[in-house]
Design an enzyme around this catalytic site. Structure first.
Site, PDB file in Angstrom:
ATOM      1  N   PHE A 120       0.750  -1.346  -0.410  1.00 29.17           N
ATOM      2  CA  PHE A 120      -0.070   0.492   0.390  1.00 29.17           C
ATOM      3  C   PHE A 120       1.059   1.512   0.235  1.00 29.17           C
ATOM      4  CE2 PHE A 120      -0.165   2.627   4.096  1.00 29.17           C
ATOM      5  CZ  PHE A 120       0.872   1.805   4.729  1.00 29.17           C
ATOM      6  N   LYS A 121       1.938   1.014   0.593  1.00 32.05           N
ATOM      7  CA  LYS A 121       2.768   1.939   0.353  1.00 32.05           C
ATOM      8  C   LYS A 121       2.764   2.626  -1.146  1.00 32.05           C
ATOM      9  CE  LYS A 121       5.503   1.293   4.652  1.00 32.05           C
ATOM     10  NZ  LYS A 121       4.760   0.438   5.301  1.00 32.05           N
ATOM     11  N   ASP A 122       2.462   2.747  -1.732  1.00 30.63           N
ATOM     12  CA  ASP A 122       2.534   2.895  -2.971  1.00 30.63           C
ATOM     13  C   ASP A 122       1.897   3.892  -3.446  1.00 30.63           C
ATOM     14  OD1 ASP A 122       4.837   1.392  -4.886  1.00 30.63           O
ATOM     15  OD2 ASP A 122       3.161  -0.584  -5.044  1.00 30.63           O
TER      16      ASP A 122
END
Ligand SMILES: *Cc1c(COP(=O)(O)O)cnc(C)c1O
Length: 487
Positions: A120-122
């Protein structure tokens, strides 16, 4: 909109300045002077907006030093079906964060890990990369990102910054401590502005080296050293958007409420949910899930915040949640103590001298219920059992971090019997953690076809001892134009 430090001793600044600064000079974290409120009419008008348009509507409330047309272009360029293409159902990629019902209108899974690095860091890092490039172009300046990673942050930063003008990344990773997949993801990047440095040591050694280099103010200024960790406000801001998107996907009208379950590490993701709620999004509860590293579960149950030492931190099968100290937690405490920077300063003086703080006897702890958090924890065996259960009961394969949040969600809602839908945030794809998946299911998870040969690609990495002077020399050589030989 101006931004203030949680410790109250830094000048208030507009968005683009705090974007490039990261941490405030007084050691605090930046927050907007207030959280903009979303009226019921406005909320209703946002229902049905495509992701990029919703992002533009929300970001416009916080950013007034980028012309609207430019902000719109940045957001449109970031949130595309092409970038977030690894959806379970590829035809839903244009939703950016598709919601999948495990139990119709009761229990949902929000896919947040469909970007290039399958975590999810993208979601926030891709926007940060575009913001950086834009702001540096405007200022005719450059930035050299220095970071340490145990896996997900480094790859998300590199995929967001690769090939960008005026930006370079120097990412330290502990040699031999990441999964083959994570290593291949980072080291196979051949872009000239990406520098992978494998340190002969542990993650904490790499982290300490980043701190040491950043504390050398002369070196930091001369080589324009910047950071991308989740203390950067822009990352939290970008994450607020998907709480709204998920809310609209899960409800039919704005009278309804939903709860979210979030697997927590540095408290960045769930902090964005807290802010969405402060803005007026009808969130009933924010369910905080920890793994064996239960610092935050302990706080929400007892009022005592006791960061652990590195030696007390467990190495677990949900490694991105292995934190001893949650860097974004200071933002929440600032809200809890009624925006009193003096109180925050005192509390963090205790934290920085290695102590705990205990609010159980203070009026602040009583206020905690206003913020609608509940917490729980999930251990290795829970994680394995939950991955198995989700596969059998819902026919879905989830990663170990998502399993932690599903386990705690089912526990606090007594097996999904809440009135309101509960949305579990999916923070990584199972393909990144095949060893744990094999333990749970007896076979390794499939991965997107285009990543099939990842581990066989040529890798570019420099091995170094955990030596601060050597790292500085490496950065200086690369920035001044004579990069040392790579192996
Ligand atoms: C970073 C990360 C987390 C923790 O998120 P925070 O914002 O640090 O709380 C959880 N799961 C995965 C897969 C991550 O990469």
């Amino acid at each position: 909109m101006r931004y203030f430090s949680t410790r109250g001793r830094a000048p208030a600044l507009p968005f683009c300045d705090i974007l490039l600064a990261g941490l405030a000079p007084d050691g605090g974290l930046y927050l907007p002077e207030s959280y903009p409120k979303v009226s019921p009419e406005e909320l209703a008008s946002w229902r049905g907006l495509p992701y990029a348009e919703l992002a533009f509507a929300i970001l416009s409330k916080y950013i007034d030093d980028i012309p609207p047309a430019d902000l719109k272009a940045l957001v449109d360029k970031t949130y595309t079906a092409e970038t977030y293409r690894f959806a379970r159902q590829p035809e839903r990629a244009q939703e950016i964060t598709p919601l999948v019902w495990l139990v119709p209108e009761k229990l949902g899974l929000l896919e947040l890990s469909n970007g290039p690095t399958l975590a999810f860091k993208d979601m926030a890092m891709q926007l940060l990369g575009n913001f950086f490039a834009y702001a540096l172009e405007k200022r005719n300046d450059s930035l050299n990102i220095l970071g340490a990673t145990s896996g997900d942050t480094g790859s998300a930063a590199e995929y967001a910054m690769r090939g960008k003008q005026r930006l370079s990344v120097f990412m330290l990773s502990p040699q031999g401590k990441m999964s083959d997949f994570q290593r291949a993801q980072m080291y196979s990047l051949q872009d000239a502005n990406i520098h992978n440095i494998a340190i002969n040591g542990m993650f904490d050694d790499a982290q300490d080296m980043v701190k040491a280099v950043s504390n050398d103010t002369a070196f930091k200024a001369r080589y324009k050293i910047g950071a991308v960790n989740s203390i950067n406000w822009a990352r939290v801001l970008a994450q607020i958007v998907y709480y709204f998107k998920a809310y609209f996907a899960a409800t039919r009208h704005d009278g309804q409420k939903v709860s979210f379950s979030v697997p927590v590490g540095n408290f960045g993701n769930i902090c964005a949910g807290h802010i969405a709620r402060q803005m007026g999004l009808p969130i009933r509860r924010l369910i905080l899930a920890t793994n064996e590293n239960d610092v935050l579960d302990e706080f929400f149950k007892t009022g005592c915040y006791r960061p652990r030492s590195a030696a007390e931190t467990f190495v677990t099968s949900s490694p991105s949640m292995d934190i001893s100290k949650a860097s974004n937690f200071e933002r929440f405490i600032f809200d809890l103590v009624g925006h009193n920077a003096e109180v925050v300063r005192d509390l963090w003086k205790q934290i920085e001298s290695g102590e705990a703080f205990d609010l159980s006897a203070s009026p602040y702890f009583a206020r905690l219920s206003d913020f609608a958090f509940v917490s729980g924890k999930s251990l290795h065996n829970d994680r394995i059992a939950t991955i198995k259960m989700a596969h059998e009961r819902y026919g879905i394969i989830i990663d170990p971090h998502t399993a932690d949040s599903l386990k705690v969600a089912l526990e606090v809602t007594e097996d999904g019997r809440d009135e309101e839908p509960v949305i579990v945030l999916e923070t990584a794809q199972a393909a990144k953690f095949s060893a744990t998946l094999e333990e749970a299911l007896g076979h390794s998870p499939s991965r997107p076809a285009e990543l099939a040969g990842l581990e066989a690609l040529p890798q570019k990495v420099t091995l170094m001892a955990a030596d601060i002077e050597a790292i500085k020399a490496f950065i200086a050589a690369a920035v001044d134009g004579s990069p040392p030989a790579q192996i």
